[in-house]
Each structure stands twice: as structure tokens, then as C-alpha cells.
Design a protein around this motif. Structure first.
Motif, PDB file in Angstrom:
ATOM      1  N   LEU A 207       0.853  -1.182   0.000  1.00  0.00           N
ATOM      2  CA  LEU A 207       0.000   0.000   0.000  1.00  0.00           C
ATOM      3  C   LEU A 207       0.886   1.228   0.000  1.00  0.00           C
ATOM      4  N   LEU A 208       0.409   2.285  -0.623  1.00  0.00           N
ATOM      5  CA  LEU A 208       1.187   3.506  -0.774  1.00  0.00           C
ATOM      6  C   LEU A 208       0.515   4.652  -0.045  1.00  0.00           C
ATOM      7  N   GLY A 209       1.342   5.591   0.382  1.00  0.00           N
ATOM      8  CA  GLY A 209       0.847   6.810   1.000  1.00  0.00           C
ATOM      9  C   GLY A 209       1.733   7.975   0.587  1.00  0.00           C
ATOM     10  N   VAL A 210       1.611   9.077   1.292  1.00  0.00           N
ATOM     11  CA  VAL A 210       2.440  10.248   0.974  1.00  0.00           C
ATOM     12  C   VAL A 210       3.164  10.702   2.232  1.00  0.00           C
ATOM     13  N   ASN A 211       4.369  11.258   2.043  1.00  0.00           N
ATOM     14  CA  ASN A 211       5.111  11.803   3.176  1.00  0.00           C
ATOM     15  C   ASN A 211       4.767  13.266   3.369  1.00  0.00           C
TER      16      ASN A 211
ATOM     17  N   LYS B 144       1.820   8.180   5.535  1.00  0.00           N
ATOM     18  CA  LYS B 144       0.409   8.066   5.899  1.00  0.00           C
ATOM     19  C   LYS B 144      -0.451   7.893   4.651  1.00  0.00           C
ATOM     20  N   PRO B 145      -1.520   7.087   4.738  1.00  0.00           N
ATOM     21  CA  PRO B 145      -2.439   6.991   3.606  1.00  0.00           C
ATOM     22  C   PRO B 145      -3.217   8.288   3.427  1.00  0.00           C
ATOM     23  N   VAL B 146      -3.682   8.536   2.225  1.00  0.00           N
ATOM     24  CA  VAL B 146      -4.485   9.718   1.928  1.00  0.00           C
ATOM     25  C   VAL B 146      -5.932   9.409   2.286  1.00  0.00           C
TER      26      VAL B 146
ATOM     27  N   SER C 209      -9.659   8.679   2.426  1.00  0.00           N
ATOM     28  CA  SER C 209     -10.633   8.136   1.473  1.00  0.00           C
ATOM     29  C   SER C 209      -9.998   7.428   0.271  1.00  0.00           C
ATOM     30  N   ILE C 210      -8.659   7.375   0.254  1.00  0.00           N
ATOM     31  CA  ILE C 210      -7.968   6.777  -0.898  1.00  0.00           C
ATOM     32  C   ILE C 210      -7.084   5.628  -0.417  1.00  0.00           C
ATOM     33  N   MET C 211      -7.170   4.503  -1.103  1.00  0.00           N
ATOM     34  CA  MET C 211      -6.203   3.417  -0.894  1.00  0.00           C
ATOM     35  C   MET C 211      -5.403   3.269  -2.191  1.00  0.00           C
ATOM     36  N   MET C 212      -4.099   3.503  -2.082  1.00  0.00           N
ATOM     37  CA  MET C 212      -3.229   3.324  -3.249  1.00  0.00           C
ATOM     38  C   MET C 212      -2.522   1.974  -3.131  1.00  0.00           C
ATOM     39  N   TYR C 213      -2.585   1.205  -4.208  1.00  0.00           N
ATOM     40  CA  TYR C 213      -2.120  -0.188  -4.175  1.00  0.00           C
ATOM     41  C   TYR C 213      -1.169  -0.453  -5.333  1.00  0.00           C
ATOM     42  N   ARG C 214      -0.077  -1.151  -5.027  1.00  0.00           N
ATOM     43  CA  ARG C 214       0.898  -1.536  -6.064  1.00  0.00           C
ATOM     44  C   ARG C 214       1.105  -3.046  -6.017  1.00  0.00           C
TER      45      ARG C 214
END
Length: 568
Positions: free
Chosen positions: A426-430, A445-447, A449-454
Motif C-alpha cells: 500500500l502507498l501513502g504520501v510523506n 500516511k495513507p491519503v 478516502s484513498i487506498m493506493m495499491y501496487r
């Protein structure tokens, strides 16, 4: 125009035509040094294969000239190599049924086949397959070959007879057989080893194998050691090779097809590793496809001169580089020096003791042993360690040809397992807004309402089901169910696969039931085309395709802000 075509076909010729006079003294010195090292090793490798020692010299001359004209490396020296000789011996010995002439002829045919495969592969630009055998496989293979060669030479070093042909049985029987050693032969072996070690310690730049062979041969000639039971090379014939008529059934050639392909792959991998390492050191590039073709031409040249397969001779290449060889003129000078020995000194070579050849082979092969390198994989990469050990054990237990085949199969299975069940994240932003992987010990941290997946593998028919399963698991396990699932499509969607888009259609439906919209980030042009081709008729409420992850974040946040304003 004609010159340009000739230069493309024969890169080495162009370099020689623009030869600089100031290089000549360096190249002459390096060429004579390379010949000094190549002579005893080539004879020893021929003896390893159970054929006349003079054939080792045949395998040096024309291939060196061929590579000098067709190769792109300035330092590489081609010639007989421990690994290639071991592969040939493993393939032709069972077919020859103890007949030395048939063994020689089959080695010539296998060399011709190997050259043909290399040129065919070059025509289809398969030079990229230089990485087909991974380094762990090559390390295990080289160590297995080294141990096999050393075990094979022990009988010559101690003057033993009657040892079993199989490696394991031979090692078990060896301690009891040592009591039957021929002591004059052991003494000759000790003298040869002593000369090798003394030269290596006192004058490291001198060709130790040549010095040891000269001393051993002179003692053998002066004191006629064959009278004391010490075996010598004996009659080698004289002059240039004579083409013998085939003495085998042509149906046997079918049994050489697969071994010759294996030999072509193994030779080219080690060939490119040597060529690239010395090219990098000296600041230039080599062309893999041209090198593949040059290797094929060198092997065909060797077969036409009645020699056996050649590859990159790493020890001779190192000698060339250390003495300051500048161009492929070194190969030509070395080949001429070996040709002069072949024409005028074969009588002296007949007195070479076989025990001394065994010591030189063990001495030369010792550099292939790198068990420490394999052991180092244990901490760095456990899968590489297992693959390398498996290759080593397979070569020792089932032989060179089958051992490499098993190792390549295991490597492919490991690769397929990685593709079949790859890692994901899972991805987030710094704090600076950069997309990064989420780890337990990180501040990413995740954004909202958004789940970013790789998914860390290209999607194909045999892993797309796992992709769907993992994506749904992440959505279900999320503390706060996301409204948007953003998939990094750049990594996963690499080509149009009907099965992939069929499962993608199912994923969209199941996410919609959970109130989640799927967003594919990356490869927007290709994805829109593939979606159209696979007839996925979905609205923007079900599936959105955007250029990248950052665009997806901005788009979703903008939508959320608009919805928030409308709510207020």
C-alpha cells in the motif's frame, strides 16, 4: 559504402586498419605472455578431454584470428576453457565408447553445432540472453566443474589406475587407492607444483604454468622418465591438422543437439561476463549481438581446424590486460607464436609428463573455486544461495549437462514463483507530498478516502486472480473503508491479456458493490485502448483511468472538495 559494411561485419578489422604504432611494443609483450600461458593450459585441456594433446593447440590458433577480426572487445582472449571442455567431455565420452578418434570427431562436430547456434542466435538478436544463466547458477556451475576437474586429475597426479568413473564413487575409493600411488609419478607432480608455487611467489608476473611445464618436460626428456613408469604425452603427430574421415554413425549427432545448445548458452554467458568486465575497466562498450556472432565464428573456425569449443579465457584475458595489451593484435601475435610451436617444437612436447599436466590443470582450475562467494549469498539472498548450492550439487551428482539443465529449470521455477505470487504494498504520501510505500516503522500516511495499491509484477493469466484477491483483502481489512482504490497500473498493466481484463471486469463489479471506485493510474493511452478492445463498457463512476498517481490524488481530492461544498 563497401568499407562501412565490411567494418560492421568485421569490427576488429576496422580497429586493426587504424592501428597506432605506439601500441605495437605493448601488444607484442602481451601476445607472447598470452601464448606462454595458453600453451600448457591448452595441452592440459585436450588431455582432460581424452584426446591428443596437440589438438589443444589447434583450438587456439584460428579462433584467435577469427575473434580478432569479428569481436568488439579489445582485451578478450578466446581459447579452450575448463567449463566448455568439461561440457564437451560429458557429452561425447559416453558416445565414443572409449575410441579416442571418435571422441575427437564428436568434439569437432559439437563445436561446429555450438558455433551454428551462436550465429543463429545472433541473427535473431538474442544477445540479451547473456543474462539467461543468473550469477548464482554460474557460480554453482563453475564450482561444480572445478571440483569435477580436480577429482578427475587426482589419478594422474598420484599415478593411480582403476578408480571409478563416477565422481562420488571415486572420492569414496580414493583414500584406499592412495596407498597404491606410484611414487616416481608423485615426485614429478611435487616438482611441478613446487615450480608453480615458487614462480607465483617470487615472480608473480611470469607465466607460472609455462615455467613449470618447461622444467618438467626438460627433466622428463633428459632423464627419460617414462622408463621409471612415469606416463608422458607421447607421440602428438606433427604440423598442421589432418582431417580424419568420420568413424561414427550419423544418428549419434541427434544426441549432441541439446548438449551443444547448453554449451552455446554457458559459453556465451561466461564470455559476456568477461568481455563486459574488461570493457568497463578500460572505458568502452561491447555489443552483445556482435559478440555472440564472434563467439560462433570462433567456434566454427576451431572446428574447421580440427579443434574443440572455445570461449572467453578469463585467465589469459587478465594476463593480456595486466601487461598492457591495447588491441586484438595481441590475439594475432599469440596465435602466431603458438603456430610456430606447433610447426617446430612438437617433438619436445611429447616428453611432457601427464602428472605435470594434471598439476597444471588443478592449478589453473583452482581459480574457478569460489565457495566463499556462494556462502556469502546465504546472508545477502537466501534464494540465490539455494539456487547456487543446488547447481553445485546437481553438477557433482548427475553430471555437467544434466546438472545445468536442472539448475536452469529451478531458476525458472523460482522466477515463476515470484511472478505467480509477487509482493505487493500500500502507498501513502510523506510530509512533502511524495508517494512512498507504507511500512510499520515509517511516517508515511495513507491519503484520506484513498487506498493506493501496487502489485509488484506484470499481470498475466496465472496471477491476475491473486491480484484481485489481494486488492479485495486490502479493502476489507482497511480500518476505514476507502471510497477509491487507486492501482499503480504502470507496474502491472504491461500488455493486453484477455484473462486480465476479464478479471478486472469482475473486480470493478465487486468493488462497486462495496461502494469503492477503481482508478487505474498510469499507461492511460494503452489502457483506454485495451479497455475498448476488451469491451469493458464502464462509466466514470465505476472505472477511471488517469495518467499517474499524483494526478489521481489531485483529482479525487478535488472531487471530495466539490462534494463537501455541495453538502454544505
Amino acid at each position: 559504402m563497401l568499407w562501412e559494411r565490411l567494418h560492421r561485419w568485421m569490427p576488429g578489422l576496422g580497429n586493426l586498419c587504424h592501428y597506432r604504432k605506439e601500441y605495437l611494443s605493448h601488444d607484442i609483450r602481451a601476445g607472447l605472455s598470452v601464448a606462454a600461458v595458453a600453451l600448457p593450459v591448452a595441452i592440459a585441456y585436450a588431455e582432460l578431454m581424452g584426446i591428443s594433446a596437440i589438438i589443444g593447440l589447434y583450438a587456439c590458433i584460428l579462433p584467435m584470428f577469427a575473434y580478432a577480426l569479428f569481436g568488439t572487445s579489445r582485451q578478450l582472449i578466446v581459447g579452450p576453457d575448463a567449463a566448455t571442455c568439461a561440457v564437451i567431455a560429458a557429452a561425447v565420452t559416453p558416445l565414443a565408447l572409449g575410441n579416442e578418434h571418435i571422441r575427437w570427431q564428436l568434439a569437432i562436430v559439437m563445436t561446429l553445432m555450438t558455433g551454428f547456434w551462436c550465429i543463429l542466435a545472433s541473427h535473431f538478436r538474442l544477445g540479451a540472453f547473456a543474462d539467461f544463466l543468473s550469477r548464482p547458477i554460474l557460480k554453482g556451475f563453475m564450482n561444480g566443474v572445478a571440483i569435477t576437474i580436480i577429482a578427475d586429475q587426482i589419478s594422474k597426479v598420484f599415478g593411480l589406475s582403476g578408480l571409478p568413473a563416477e565422481l562420488i564413487e571415486r572420492l569414496i575409493a580414493l583414500p584406499h587407492k592412495l596407498l597404491e600411488s606410484d611414487w616416481p609419478t608423485v615426485g614429478m607432480s611435487a616438482i611441478t607444483l613446487l615450480v608453480l608455487l615458487c614462480v607465483r611467489v617470487i615472480r608473480p608476473s611470469w607465466p607460472a604454468p609455462l615455467m613449470a611445464m618447461v622444467v618438467a618436460t626438460y627433466i622428463s626428456w633428459q632423464f627419460e622418465l617414462n622408463q621409471y613408469g612415469i606416463q608422458i604425452v607421447g607421440n602428438m603427430g606433427t604440423g598442421l591438422p589432418i582431417v580424419p574421415m568420420p568413424e561414427f554413425e550419423f544418428g549419434i549427432l541427434r544426441d549432441l543437439v541439446v548438449p551443444s545448445i547448453n554449451l552455446a548458452v554457458i559459453s556465451f554467458v561466461s564470455f559476456m561476463m568477461t568481455a563486459r568486465s574488461f570493457a568497463t575497466k578500460n572505458g568502452y562498450q561491447v555489443d552483445a549481438d556482435l559478440e555472440l556472432r564472434a563467439l560462433g565464428i570462433a567456434n566454427i573456425a576451431s572446428s574447421l581446424s580440427q579443434g574443440f569449443a572455445v570461449s572467453a579465457a578469463s585467465s589469459r584475458t587478465a594476463v593480456n590486460d595486466s601487461i598492457g595489451g591495447k588491441t586484438q593484435m595481441v590475439s594475432m601475435i599469440a596465435a602466431i607464436a603458438i603456430l610456430l610451436v606447433l610447426l617446430f617444437m612438437t617433438t619436445f612436447l611429447t616428453h611432457i609428463p601427464l602428472s605435470s599436466l594434471g598439476i597444471v590443470l588443478i592449478f589453473s582450475t583452482w581459480s574457478l573455486l569460489g565457495l566463499k562467494n556462494i556462502w556469502a549469498y546465504r546472508k545477502r539472498n537466501r534464494q540465490a544461495f539455494i539456487l547456487s548450492i543446488f547447481t553445485l550439487v546437481a553438477v557433482l551428482l548427475v553430471g555437467v549437462i544434466d546438472g545445468v539443465g536442472f539448475a536452469v529449470l529451478l531458476g525458472l521455477l523460482q522466477f515463476l514463483r515470484i511472478i505467480f505470487r509477487p509482493s505487493d504494498q500500500l502507498l501513502g504520501v510523506n510530509e512533502h507530498g511524495m508517494v512512498r510505500s507504507i511500512h510499520q516503522d515509517s511516517d508515511i500516511k495513507p491519503v484520506d478516502s484513498i487506498m493506493m495499491y501496487r502489485f509488484n509484477s506484470p499481470l498475466t493469466y496465472f496471477n491476475v486472480g491473486y491480484f484481485k484477491k489481494r486488492a479485495l483483502q486490502h479493502v476489507e481489512r482497511a480500518p476505514n473503508r476507502p471510497a477509491w482504490l487507486v492501482v499503480d497500473a504502470t507496474v502491472s498493466f504491461t500488455y493486453d491479456d484477455v484473462s486480465v481484463f476479464a478479471v478486472l471486469d469482475e473486480l470493478i463489479t465487486e468493488l462497486k458493490e462495496k461502494g469503492v471506485t477503481l482508478v487505474l493510474a498510469g499507461r492511460r493511452t494503452e489502457l483506454n485502448y485495451w479497455i475498448k478492445q476488451n469491451k469493458l463498457s464502464r462509466s466514470d463512476e465505476d472505472l477511471i483511468v488517469v495518467p499517474d498517481l499524483y494526478f489521481a490524488i489531485r483529482m479525487i481530492q478535488s472531487k471530495l472538495q466539490i462534494e463537501e461544498k455541495q453538502t454544505k
